[in-house]
Design an enzyme around this catalytic site. Structure first.
Site, PDB file in Angstrom:
ATOM      1  N   PHE A 279       0.820  -1.203   0.000  1.00  0.00           N
ATOM      2  CA  PHE A 279       0.000   0.000   0.000  1.00  0.00           C
ATOM      3  C   PHE A 279       0.861   1.263   0.000  1.00  0.00           C
ATOM      4  O   PHE A 279       1.803   1.384   0.798  1.00  0.00           O
ATOM      5  CB  PHE A 279      -0.887   0.053   1.252  1.00  0.00           C
ATOM      6  N   ASP A 280       0.522   2.186  -0.867  1.00  0.00           N
ATOM      7  CA  ASP A 280       1.001   3.552  -0.725  1.00  0.00           C
ATOM      8  C   ASP A 280       0.351   4.121   0.541  1.00  0.00           C
ATOM      9  O   ASP A 280      -0.636   3.577   1.038  1.00  0.00           O
ATOM     10  CB  ASP A 280       0.594   4.342  -1.970  1.00  0.00           C
ATOM     11  N   LEU A 281       0.883   5.223   1.055  1.00  0.00           N
ATOM     12  CA  LEU A 281       0.327   5.809   2.282  1.00  0.00           C
ATOM     13  C   LEU A 281      -0.489   7.067   1.985  1.00  0.00           C
ATOM     14  O   LEU A 281      -1.719   7.071   2.091  1.00  0.00           O
ATOM     15  CB  LEU A 281       1.460   6.131   3.263  1.00  0.00           C
ATOM     16  N   ASP A 282       0.172   8.144   1.574  1.00  0.00           N
ATOM     17  CA  ASP A 282      -0.517   9.418   1.325  1.00  0.00           C
ATOM     18  C   ASP A 282      -1.452   9.314   0.127  1.00  0.00           C
ATOM     19  O   ASP A 282      -1.036   8.962  -0.978  1.00  0.00           O
ATOM     20  CB  ASP A 282       0.510  10.529   1.056  1.00  0.00           C
TER      21      ASP A 282
END
Length: 215
Positions: free
Chosen positions: A6-9
């Site tokens: 997963f990417d965060l932002d």
């Protein structure tokens, strides 16, 4: 094992308020031309060096800008964010199904860990990968590659920008683009995203289709 990265932002969290206010404070302290809050969406996702170049910060002041930004972000910005609706339930469901979850973000790993720990989300992830404070590791493709080298390449990337899709493509794994973040759908499509989803229910469905869990 099946790994979901997963990417965060813009994917797990809406981090715009903390990031954009820190960027404005940085430009102000460095006596550089200010950019309106509403025009700073390009700060969400890419490496900070690229963001400050888009602000026309002179190349010889990029490292200074990053240092000033991190000062403000650490003090007031990092926890000025919120998780998108349905994310917690989505992560819990994926864990129950037997997936291994990771974060792969261009945000400094130090801040990514702090945010996830403070909001009680760190325990859902096997490991949290981010950029290094010295910028020796900053590109999404390299952060993804590090994760895959340690945990296996049967994986899928979930993100909200074309940078997430390019990083997945360069590591030869499929990708899912989420439309609730700050990226442009058109750019994700141009870079051959495997599919797009509009909510976490669709995300769970597409993950099961693209990367079925065998555990």
């Amino acid at each position: 094992m099946q790994n979901i990265l997963f990417d965060l932002d813009g994917t797990l969290i809406d981090s715009a308020p903390g990031i954009k206010h820190s960027a404005i404070k940085t430009l102000k302290e460095m006596k550089l031309p200010l950019i309106p809050y509403e025009d700073l969406d390009f700060f969400i996702g890419p490496p900070l060096s690229d963001c400050f170049r888009l602000c026309n910060v002179p190349e010889d002041r990029i490292l200074e800008a990053i240092s000033v930004f991190r000062k403000f972000y650490k003090k007031d910005g990092q926890l000025n964010c919120s998780f998108y609706p349905g994310i917690k339930e989505c992560l819990i469901s994926l864990k129950k199904r037997g997936y291994h979850l990771f974060v792969c973000t261009s945000k400094a790993e130090y801040f990514a860990v702090n945010i996830l720990e403070n909001f009680g989300f760190a325990s859902y992830f096997d490991h949290i990968y981010g950029s290094s404070l010295d910028s020796s590791l900053s590109l999404k493709k390299d952060i993804i590659a590090l994760c895959l080298s340690r945990h296996g390449k049967e994986a899928l990337m979930v993100g909200d920008t074309y940078l997430d899709i390019i990083g997945a493509n360069e590591n030869h794994i499929p990708s899912i683009g989420v439309t609730w973040g700050y990226g442009e759908k058109g750019k994700m499509i141009q870079n051959h995203v495997s599919c797009l989803v509009d909510n976490t229910e669709e995300l769970l469905e597409k993950i099961s289709c693209i990367l079925p869990c065998h555990s």
